[in-house]
Scaffold this active site. Structure first.
Site, PDB file in Angstrom:
ATOM      1  N   ILE A 112      53.799 -54.676  39.228  1.00 47.18           N
ATOM      2  CA  ILE A 112      54.403 -54.890  37.954  1.00 47.18           C
ATOM      3  C   ILE A 112      55.485 -55.255  38.140  1.00 47.18           C
ATOM      4  O   ILE A 112      56.739 -56.070  37.813  1.00 47.18           O
ATOM      5  CB  ILE A 112      53.598 -53.969  36.810  1.00 47.18           C
ATOM      6  CG1 ILE A 112      52.406 -53.916  36.954  1.00 47.18           C
ATOM      7  CG2 ILE A 112      54.468 -54.521  35.648  1.00 47.18           C
ATOM      8  CD1 ILE A 112      52.094 -53.407  36.408  1.00 47.18           C
ATOM      9  N   TYR A 113      56.466 -54.337  38.611  1.00 41.33           N
ATOM     10  CA  TYR A 113      57.921 -53.726  38.820  1.00 41.33           C
ATOM     11  C   TYR A 113      58.240 -55.790  39.924  1.00 41.33           C
ATOM     12  O   TYR A 113      58.716 -56.164  39.816  1.00 41.33           O
ATOM     13  CB  TYR A 113      58.593 -52.857  39.417  1.00 41.33           C
ATOM     14  CG  TYR A 113      59.142 -53.204  39.955  1.00 41.33           C
ATOM     15  CD1 TYR A 113      61.105 -52.876  39.785  1.00 41.33           C
ATOM     16  CD2 TYR A 113      59.950 -52.909  41.089  1.00 41.33           C
ATOM     17  CE1 TYR A 113      62.124 -53.210  40.376  1.00 41.33           C
ATOM     18  CE2 TYR A 113      61.323 -53.326  42.291  1.00 41.33           C
ATOM     19  CZ  TYR A 113      62.153 -53.156  41.766  1.00 41.33           C
ATOM     20  OH  TYR A 113      63.367 -53.559  42.277  1.00 41.33           O
TER      21      TYR A 113
END
Ligand SMILES: NC(=O)c1ccc[n+]([C@@H]2O[C@H](COP(=O)([O-])OP(=O)(O)OC[C@H]3O[C@@H](n4cnc5c(N)ncnc54)[C@H](OP(=O)(O)O)[C@@H]3O)[C@@H](O)[C@H]2O)c1
Length: 253
Positions: A162-163
């Site tokens: 997600i980062y």
């Protein structure tokens, strides 16, 4: 080589430590007038300001609050009239270190939104706020700081999807901007690999850092100053006609 930065106005987000601090200081050493943002740590912002010298300007900005970017840019304009170079470096990190045991589908929606939204929307809001201050000036340069976790290469990193997607969004932004801004403002991306910042020093024991270094073709991990030098070059008039490129500062990983 003269980078042509003397007197240029540079705004680096996330300059209160790490790569942002090294970048702000490196621009100042080239004779630029440097503004930088901090988020929560005024004391560390003071350390950066002292390293820059008398002309430093520290402004507060929160990636989760687009209004704060408008105020930060207004403060820079009030001091110096406009902005020549913008470095989008600030980041909202995940709240905890990646847990390789946690499955992707188990990450709560609130948690991934809290990461994705500031990083993606904060980058968009920052660019929207800063561009009016940059237009019409010669040698405009934008450098977006992404990450090697945004690239489809190597074995991948569990827990950082997600980062990584929030950093990958910067490539899409750059793609649109280079077409719109053409030769007026050059836009490039720097992707650091694992970098020996204060934060990473605290998070990763020496043994693991040594292991990583041993798997790095250059035999060592990047320092914030290594990354800063790449940013300063792409953000300078010495970068005459490079736009839409990605410069990896990873030691060859
Ligand atoms: N370090 C690495 O290994 C590495 C690897 C790949 C890519 N990168 C990228 O390099 C850039 C710099 O990373 P770094 O390691 O130097 O980070 P860092 O040392 O943790 O510094 C982060 C900076 O961002 C600011 N910040 C944190 N949360 C913010 C928020 N919500 N709104 C606005 N600013 C905020 C911090 O301000 P305060 O200190 O005032 O809170 C600080 O100035 C990031 O874009 C990161 O994704 C880093």
């Amino acid at each position: 080589m003269d980078l042509g930065l003397a007197g240029k106005v540079v705004f680096v987000t996330g300059g209160s430590r790490g790569i942002g601090r090294a970048t702000a200081v490196a621009f100042a050493r080239e004779g630029a007038r440097v503004a930088f943002s901090y988020h929560s740590d005024k004391e560390e912002a003071g350390v950066t300001a002292a390293a820059i010298g008398a002309e430093a300007l520290a402004v507060r900005f929160d990636l989760a609050d687009p209004e704060s970017m408008g105020s930060a840019v207004a403060a820079v304009r009030e001091r110096w009239g406009g902005i020549d170079v913008f470095v989008a470096n600030a980041v909202r990190w995940p709240d905890s270190l990646p847990d390789p045991g946690r499955r992707f589908e188990d990450v709560p929606r609130q948690e991934w939104r809290d990461l994705l939204r500031p990083n993606v929307e904060g980058a968009i809001a920052g660019l929207q706020a800063v561009l009016p201050a940059m237009r019409g000036r010669p040698d405009g340069r934008i450098v977006l700081v992404s990450s090697d976790v945004a690239r489809h290469r190597g074995p991948g990193t569990p827990g950082l999807g997600i980062y990584g997607s929030s950093k990958a969004a910067l490539a899409g932004l750059a793609n649109g901007l280079i077409a719109e801004l053409g030769g007026d403002i050059l836009v490039n991306i720097v992707t650091p690999g694992f970098t020996v910042t204060e934060r990473n020093l605290a998070a990763m024991p020496q043994r693991l850092r040594d292991e990583r270094a041993a798997h790095t073709p250059t035999g060592r991990l990047s320092t914030p100053e290594d990354v800063a030098r790449a940013i300063v070059f792409l953000g300078s008039p010495a970068n005459g006609n490079i736009t839409g490129e990605v410069l990896n500062v990873t030691g060859g990983v």
